[in-house]
Design a protein around this motif. Structure first.
Motif: not given
Length: 591
Positions: A186-214
């Motif tokens: 949910p935190a990643i979904m909220d972050e992407v939604a708050d940014r008003g990004i149209s390509d929601y899927r790509t943005a969420s995936r990239r942020l998730y990849d960063l989260y997992r890596a760290v």
């Protein structure tokens, strides 16, 4: 030595910020650049292995005998390039990082800190030369530069650069902010939604990849050394650091000196001296610690080569004992170079400061040497030798240690109170570093260009009467701004000659050294007009023209090429006299 349970990046960095992990003094300074940091983060986000780490479990009784440093968080190339010294409380041990410091520091900067390096062409002392940047992940776009081989668009940006323009997608996510996300859902979904990004899927995936890596993955594999024998640990350290970004001998020397000096902290002393040489008292240089250390070995009269066998306790003791003299000699040598008109842009070989400092040390020169009338002739001799060595190609390149050893021997054997230029040049010739110029080399110098590496040195030889301690600029005699095709056509220059005009305007025969204020006042004024205005006295005007080879100065651009060729021949004659040019030996039948 045993293999330990892998840890996540977050866990490793948390340990660093709790000061559970420190760096031993034998570690080099941080040397990675922005591209290396982004590549490391890209690899981690892709799930690639990034190598293992080697840690040393330092027991309390051992820790008190050594110096340790904290990890750098906010790197600033000028103001904060070095890690701070750490304090290990009495009775406590620590864990020292023997291998992996560059990677851990890079991750610390990427997630917790900032990176500020000098902008290209900016002056070192400029207030805005080092913009503070943090690592950001582009949640929307793919990388622009395919040559870097990155999957993710990771980039160091100022916060202003990363901020979304009005109406644009807020696509730049600060990498360190991933540590503040409550979860990977949910935190990643909220972050992407708050940014008003149209390509929601790509943005969420990239942020998730960063989260997992760290935070989720555990790529930090490490071995733990438990042996308390410092010599054995040092051997392990050197062997481990023999690959990749290899530990330089100067780094090792500095590290060993830090542990072996009794009264002074070698690393702090060298850092401080490098900064003082480069930027204090109006100086603008970029000397490295390598130069300082090699000068220290030279003045301490030990083997100046960066070889492990020279890093003995006895040699380090000599360097520490001589440190006040080393520091004074280097500071005076840097001031001399400044007085000779050199700075970070036109000093083409940093090693030239080493024999200067050694000479000043041998004659026990104090500050009075720098400006006393009694030493004026010796300073001029030294200046001419320095300048000629910078003009001649290949003097301070390969074979440097052999050259420095020869020069040191000659200076040590000198019994006069003057710089033994003839004996020094003879010794240089023996090792293939002759300062003799043949006429072909003189002709090559005539083609030097404005702001070229050797141009200032040649101009200072041509016109030695200037007080170069004041600010002088390389100046176009005929202003470059008047050499556009349009302007040349407007003053009647034939079309077939325009290319010749433009090819000559930046070359040596159209250059002079001019005081900074005068250069600003002159701007795009034609030289004949400016000379009349700047020197209303006929006598002063004639002196200036003679001293700067400006005879037959034309009133307009029509006479430029004739003036250029005439001045070129006058300059050639001056250089032959000043540099002692000789004919090049004739070719033999075997050649």
């Amino acid at each position: 030595m045993s293999f330990q349970t892998p840890r996540s990046i977050e866990e490793m960095l948390t340990a660093i910020h709790k000061r559970e992990y420190l760096m031993p003094a034998i570690q080099r300074e941080f040397v990675w650049d922005a591209d290396q940091i982004t590549k490391l983060m890209d690899s981690l986000m892709r799930g690639y292995p990034v190598g293992s780490f080697l840690l040393w479990d330092v027991k309390p009784e051992t820790a008190q005998s050594y110096t340790f440093y904290e990890f750098l968080t906010n790197y600033h190339e000028r103001d904060n390039p070095y890690a701070d010294k750490a304090t290990v409380p009495a009775g406590s041990g620590t864990t020292a990082v023997l291998d992996g410091q560059q990677r851990l520091t890079s991750l610390n900067i990427a997630l917790y800190g900032s990176f500020a390096e000098k902008k290209k062409y900016a002056w070192w002392n400029s207030a805005d030369a080092f913009p503070v940047k943090r690592l950001y992940l582009n949640l929307v776009d793919a990388p622009d530069d395919e040559e870097l081989g990155l999957k993710y668009d990771l980039c160091f940006l100022t916060d202003k650069e990363a901020a979304a323009d009005d109406g644009a997608e807020d696509k730049w996510f600060r990498v360190g902010a991933v540590l503040g996300l409550d979860d990977s859902g949910p935190a990643i979904m909220d972050e992407v939604a708050d940014r008003g990004i149209s390509d929601y899927r790509t943005a969420s995936r990239r942020l998730y990849d960063l989260y997992r890596a760290v935070r989720d993955f555990k790529p930090m594999n490490y071995f733990l050394v438990t042996d308390q024998d410092a010599d054995k640990v040092l051997e392990i350290f050197v062997r481990v650091n023999s690959g990749g970004a290899t530990l330089s001998y100067s780094d090792l020397l500095l590290s060993m000196a830090t542990n072996q000096w009794k009264e002074l902290d070698a690393r702090e002393e060298v850092r401080s001296l490098v900064n003082e040489i480069n930027s204090n008292a109006g100086r603008q240089f970029s000397f490295s610690k390598d130069i300082v250390l090699k000068t220290a070995l030279t003045i301490a009269d030990v083997d100046l080569r960066f070889k492990v066998t020279n890093f003995t306790q006895a040699n380090m003791a000599k360097v520490e004992e001589s440190w006040p003299q080393i520091k004074g000699a280097l500071l005076r040598a840097a001031t001399l170079l400044q007085q000779f008109g050199y700075n970070e842009r036109n000093l083409t070989a940093h090693s030239v400061i080493i024999p200067i400092a050694y000479y000043l040390h041998l004659r026990d020169a104090g500050d009075s040497y720098l400006d006393s009338t009694a030493n004026a002739a010796d300073r001029l001799t030294l200046q001419r030798w320095i300048t000629r060595s910078l003009i001649k190609r290949g003097i301070w390149g390969s074979g440097l240690d052999t050259l420095l050893l020869r020069i040191r021997d000659v200076l040590r054997a000198n019994t006069t109170a003057e710089f033994p230029v003839a004996a020094v040049e003879t010794a240089m010739t023996v090792v293939g570093k002759s300062l003799t110029f043949d006429k072909a080399e003189i002709d090559e110098l005539l083609n030097l260009k404005y702001a070229g590496q050797r141009t200032f040195s040649v101009l200072s030889v041509l016109y030695p009467g200037l007080d170069l301690g004041k600010k002088f600029h390389e100046d176009h005699i005929f202003p470059k701004s008047r050499f556009t095709k349009k302007k040349l056509r407007e003053v009647g220059i034939p079309a077939e000659k325009i290319e010749d005009y433009q090819g000559a305007v930046n070359l040596l025969p159209n250059l002079q050294l001019l005081a900074g204020t005068a250069n600003i006042e002159k701007q795009d004024t034609l030289p004949a007009d400016w000379v009349d205005t700047a020197f209303p006295s006929g006598e002063k005007r004639a002196t200036y023209i003679a001293e700067n080879d400006l005879d037959n100065l034309p009133l307009d651009l029509a006479g430029f090429t004739t003036f250029f060729e005439q001045r070129k021949q006058r300059i050639r004659a001056r250089l032959i006299t000043a540099l002692g040019a000789t004919p090049r030996p004739a070719a033999t039948d075997e050649e």
